[in-house]
Scaffold this active site. Structure first.
Site, mmCIF file in Angstrom:
data_model
loop_
_atom_site.group_PDB
_atom_site.id
_atom_site.type_symbol
_atom_site.label_atom_id
_atom_site.label_comp_id
_atom_site.label_asym_id
_atom_site.label_seq_id
_atom_site.Cartn_x
_atom_site.Cartn_y
_atom_site.Cartn_z
ATOM 1 N N ALA A 123 36.406 35.634 40.224
ATOM 2 C CA ALA A 123 37.130 36.586 39.387
ATOM 3 C C ALA A 123 38.202 37.287 40.212
ATOM 4 C CB ALA A 123 36.155 37.603 38.805
ATOM 5 N N ARG A 125 39.045 40.187 40.633
ATOM 6 C CA ARG A 125 38.694 41.424 41.335
ATOM 7 C C ARG A 125 38.004 41.142 42.671
ATOM 8 N NH1 ARG A 125 35.408 40.694 36.998
ATOM 9 N NH2 ARG A 125 33.140 40.568 37.340
ATOM 10 N N TYR A 126 37.615 39.871 42.897
ATOM 11 C CA TYR A 126 36.914 39.529 44.128
ATOM 12 C C TYR A 126 37.797 38.840 45.163
ATOM 13 C CZ TYR A 126 32.738 40.402 41.317
ATOM 14 O OH TYR A 126 31.784 40.969 40.516
ATOM 15 N N ILE A 127 38.935 38.347 44.759
ATOM 16 C CA ILE A 127 39.776 37.586 45.698
ATOM 17 C C ILE A 127 41.048 38.362 46.005
ATOM 18 C CG2 ILE A 127 38.855 35.328 45.070
ATOM 19 C CD1 ILE A 127 41.179 34.943 43.182
#
Length: 882
Positions: A123, A125-127
């Site tokens: 997602a 928001r994680y990368i």
């Protein structure tokens, strides 16, 4: 939009309720055209100027807005991009992941997915992401960027980014719009730069794609990336051992998951046969395909190409946007335009830089004049701003003749802003050094402008040196042979025949079994009435009563020869003929006799290698016939077309025909060539001639790993990349080798002959450090040993070794004789000593008959050629094929 009522309908008798017709002409013209134009220009097709689609351009602009050298959360970048892009966050995030996976413009951190396995990215928001050094170098320059208002008018966004590199060709692009689409394949980074340099030098260049998934590709029909071109891509498949294949690279536009699914589907349909499949892919592709014992790995490799996604075809289509219109253009022209655009952007950069340097030189000169001549004192008595300006202007006039432009009021205002501290610490020498340095920079920029092409070449060369490391070509360029699916498909169905009733098919399990077949095979059938038909395999097909021969049909097979004797009509003469069947129309009945009613076959045989048997003719006792029995050799009959009438056997009634003696092949030895480009053998004259082969002859193959084997030549064979010897095998001819024994750390010499045919054997030690130095199949090979220099000793002179005299012929598993105890630097193979090889006499040397020169015998009047008409030129003559 117009609403009308159809009065004609309402005025008819017994009319149903009124109908309303709504015309959509206006709606179609306006709304649909607007939508189509929007999708083409603003969503699906990239611009030729910078190679970006609008969403990609806005992502890159947003990343530059946020750039501070550190990683940003992708979710943050996506949210920032939404200020410019009037679509949802999902479409922006997907587009950004695609750019990041191309590993050129974005420096990624985290799980961005895997193009090999097809796994998606984490997602947003994680990368995290930031601009790469390459992107900062070639994509941005706000001074030469044209700007426009964003969709809501609150911000400015670039019309096109000043990309100084053929980015569209490096990344590729794909999109489906309304009424058109685009598919530009990715190309190699280094090759694009080299092509740009060639274009600037006025030289020709060619471009072919290079895919991030590597693999093998045939670009012979690429057509410069235009509509109608085609690229064939294949997985790289090698043989790990006799029961295991390994797929190490996959075709572009596939993933390991889709590839494995296609293999399993082909296995379920019976096209191929595998035992199990393992996916060990991580950073690199590794798919292990385990085969059942007894299955040919070579044939399976071809079957994987024929029936699975291991081979696929890509149709490129070069479509870009230029001046708000779609333009269909080839990749060569794309590169020329991109390179020319880069030259113009470099020129604009230089011109801006020249203006800045000249402005700096102008003010530095004014500052020096202002301070050195103490003009600042002239303003002490002035009480108004206008007076100050005039005083400074008057003080400067005697000293400004060498300036390159007139002094403006803004220049004078800047002089008044100089601080007292700067005036008090002013160093005339340093000021002059600064002016001199600026003059050097101005001269350098002017030189670049005068030699703009050389400057552009140097720019591209710098890009190659700075960013080209690790970007070498991944996709191997090959020319593919077409795989004949009928030759590699697994025979997963059984074929049966009911000869009396005239039926063939796969459902006739109670009738006679013919052989194994596949559902894509054709079947050739002959009947006693002299009829022939080729039809596709089916559950049950009626051919004609009294079937005498059924077989799977091989297209273009000139090596299978049919021998037949037939009676013409009810009481006519008998004829003999030989023919091949190479081309037919499926489901058409062919008459192999002279066409008269009640004609019948008296003798028939199908010979896979052109064999010609001897038969005995027995006549019925009638009248004063003296000769009732004689022999006919089919080898005396020319091979002609299937529609030929044949040679007269006799005008009398034949009682029966008996087989007297089985025949030998009457076909020529077949010449075999090896084509290095596709690494295949062929009979079409492509590549290097290996030799002339008869049915029992074999190929000798030796690999660098020390593996030797003999095989029967087949055009479907694959050859390892480390193959060093490929030639016709002579059983009595010894093989000589010098190898390094890893365990003993010594060099050994051995000579041997192959005793077991069709067996793969290793003739050097299996120690991991053992390696083959030289191998020769000459009768009297010579080798040169170059010794290494040992500390404190003089280097020994090179030694020549006659391998035949050095060691006798021993078994293949023998260790051999030690070459030397001294340290060896290298071993070289020299020209062999002269030797005449002993002639080997083959049985077929005495039996082979050249069908191009041999006619029917004239020893018997009954075998003299009569009326022999040739109507099928496609089947004329006979040549040797696999």
């Amino acid at each position: 939009m117009i609403n009308e009522e159809n009065d004609d309908l309402t005025n008819q008798d017994n009319q149903e309720p009124n109908e309303t017709i709504t015309r959509v002409t206006g709606m179609y013209k306006d709304w649909f055209l607007d939508y189509a134009s929007y999708v083409i220009l603003e969503r699906a097709v990239p611009a030729i100027e910078d190679g970006f689609k609008p969403v990609q351009r806005r992502i890159m602009h947003s990343m530059k807005d946020l750039d501070d050298g550190r990683y940003n959360k992708v979710a943050n970048i996506v949210g920032h991009t939404m200020q410019y892009h009037p679509h949802g966050d999902a479409s922006i995030a997907d587009a950004m992941v695609q750019i990041g996976q191309k590993d050129l413009l974005i420096d990624t951190q985290g799980n961005w997915g895997n193009i090999l396995t097809g796994d998606g990215a984490a997602a947003s928001r994680y990368i995290e992401a930031r601009l790469s050094k390459f992107a900062l170098d070639v994509v941005y320059n706000p001074k030469i960027t044209e700007w426009q208002a964003s969709y809501d008018g609150r911000r400015k966004e670039p019309v096109n980014l000043p990309v100084m590199f053929p980015l569209l060709l490096a990344q590729g692009g794909e999109g489906i719009a309304v009424g058109l689409s685009t598919k530009i394949l990715p190309h190699n980074f280094i090759e694009l730069i080299e092509a740009s340099i060639k274009h600037l030098n006025g030289k020709r260049f060619t471009l072919v794609p290079d895919f991030p998934t590597a693999g093998i590709a045939d670009f012979s029909n690429y057509n410069d990336g235009l509509r109608g071109g085609k690229v064939r891509v294949r997985a790289k498949i090698s043989q790990l051992d006799k029961n295991t294949l390994v797929i190490s690279e996959i075709p572009f536009a596939t993933t390991t998951s889709s590839l494995i699914d296609s293999i399993l589907k082909a296995n379920d349909k019976g096209k191929i046969k595998i035992k199990k499949i393992e996916d060990n892919t991580a950073a690199e592709v590794e798919i292990l395909v385990h085969l059942p014992s007894g299955l040919s790995p070579d044939k399976t490799i071809d079957a994987l190409y024929a029936f699975t996604s291991c081979e696929s075809s890509i149709s490129p289509l070069g479509c870009v946007i230029e001046d708000n219109k779609p333009l269909f253009i080839g990749v060569s022209e794309m590169l020329r335009r991109s390179t020319d655009n880069t030259v113009q952007l470099l020129k604009q950069e230089l011109e801006i830089k020249l203006g800045e340097f000249e402005e700096q030189w102008h003010f530095a000169s004014l500052e020096r004049i202002f301070i050195e001549n103490r003009i600042y004192r002239d303003i002490e008595e002035e009480e108004t701003w206008e007076g100050v300006i005039k005083a400074i202007d008057k003080g400067l006039q005697p000293h400004i003749k060498h300036l390159k432009r007139a002094i403006t009021e803004d220049d004078i205002v800047r002089l008044t802003e100089i601080r007292i501290k700067r005036i008090s610490k002013f160093d005339i020498d340093k000021a002059q050094q600064k002016i001199d340095a600026l003059e050097d920079q101005i001269a350098e920029v002017k030189h670049h402008l005068e030699h703009l092409i050389d400057y552009a070449i140097a720019y591209f060369t710098r890009l190659k040196n700075d960013y080209g490391e690790g970007r070498e070509r991944k996709t191997e360029i090959r020319v593919f042979d077409d795989v004949d699916a009928t030759k590699v498909v697994i025979r997963n169905t059984k074929l049966y025949v009911n000869r009396a009733e005239g039926f063939i098919g796969t459902s006739l399990r109670r009738d006679e079994y013919v052989g194994d077949c596949s559902d894509i095979d054709d079947v050739i059938v002959f009947t006693k009435a002299g009829k022939m038909m080729v039809t596709k395999v089916d559950t049950k097909t009626f051919i004609g009563k009294d079937i005498i021969h059924v077989a799977v049909f091989k297209k273009k097979d000139k090596r299978t020869i049919y021998n037949m004797i037939y009676r013409d009509g009810k009481s006519g003469p008998s004829y003999i003929k030989r023919f091949a069947v190479t081309s037919i129309t499926r489901d058409r009945e062919y008459d192999l006799t002279n066409g008269n009613k009640a004609s019948t076959m008296l003798y028939f045989s199908a010979n896979p290698n052109g064999e010609a048997e001897v038969v005995t003719i027995l006549l019925r006792q009638a009248g004063s016939i003296k000769k009732l029995k004689w022999d006919i050799d089919f080898a005396d009959i020319l091979i002609k077309g299937r529609a030929s009438k044949g040679n007269v056997v006799t005008k009398y009634s034949i009682k029966r025909v008996e087989l007297k003696e089985k025949g030998v092949s009457t076909l020529k030895p077949r010449k075999i060539w090896f084509d290095e480009t596709v690494r295949r053998i062929n009979v079409d004259g492509r590549g290097d001639l290996i030799g002339e082969f008869r049915g029992e002859d074999k190929l000798l193959i030796i690999n660098q790993s020390g593996v030797v084997k003999t095989v029967t030549p087949e055009v479907t064979m694959h050859f390892d990349d480390d193959m060093i010897v490929l030639e016709k095998w002579e059983p009595k001819k010894p093989i000589s080798a010098i190898y390094y024994h890893g365990e003993k750390e010594l060099y050994y010499v051995k000579r041997f002959v192959i005793e077991q045919e069709d067996k793969e054997e290793n003739f050097i030690s299996d120690h991991p450090k053992s390696q083959l130095e030289i191998v020769s199949t000459d009768w009297k090979p010579m080798a040169e040993v170059v010794f290494a220099k040992e500390r404190g000793k003089d280097r020994k002179d090179n030694m020549e070794v006659n391998l035949e005299a050095f060691i006798a012929i021993k078994g293949i598993s023998a260790l051999g004789n030690q070459l030397t105890k001294d340290k060896v630097n290298q071993v070289n193979l020299l020209d062999p000593l002269p030797f005449e090889s002993p002639e080997e006499v083959h049985a077929n040397d005495l039996e082979v008959i050249d069908e191009e020169t041999l006619g029917a015998t004239e020893s018997d009047a009954s075998t003299k050629p009569k009326d022999d008409t040739e109507t099928d030129k496609d089947d004329e003559g006979q040549t040797s094929l696999f």
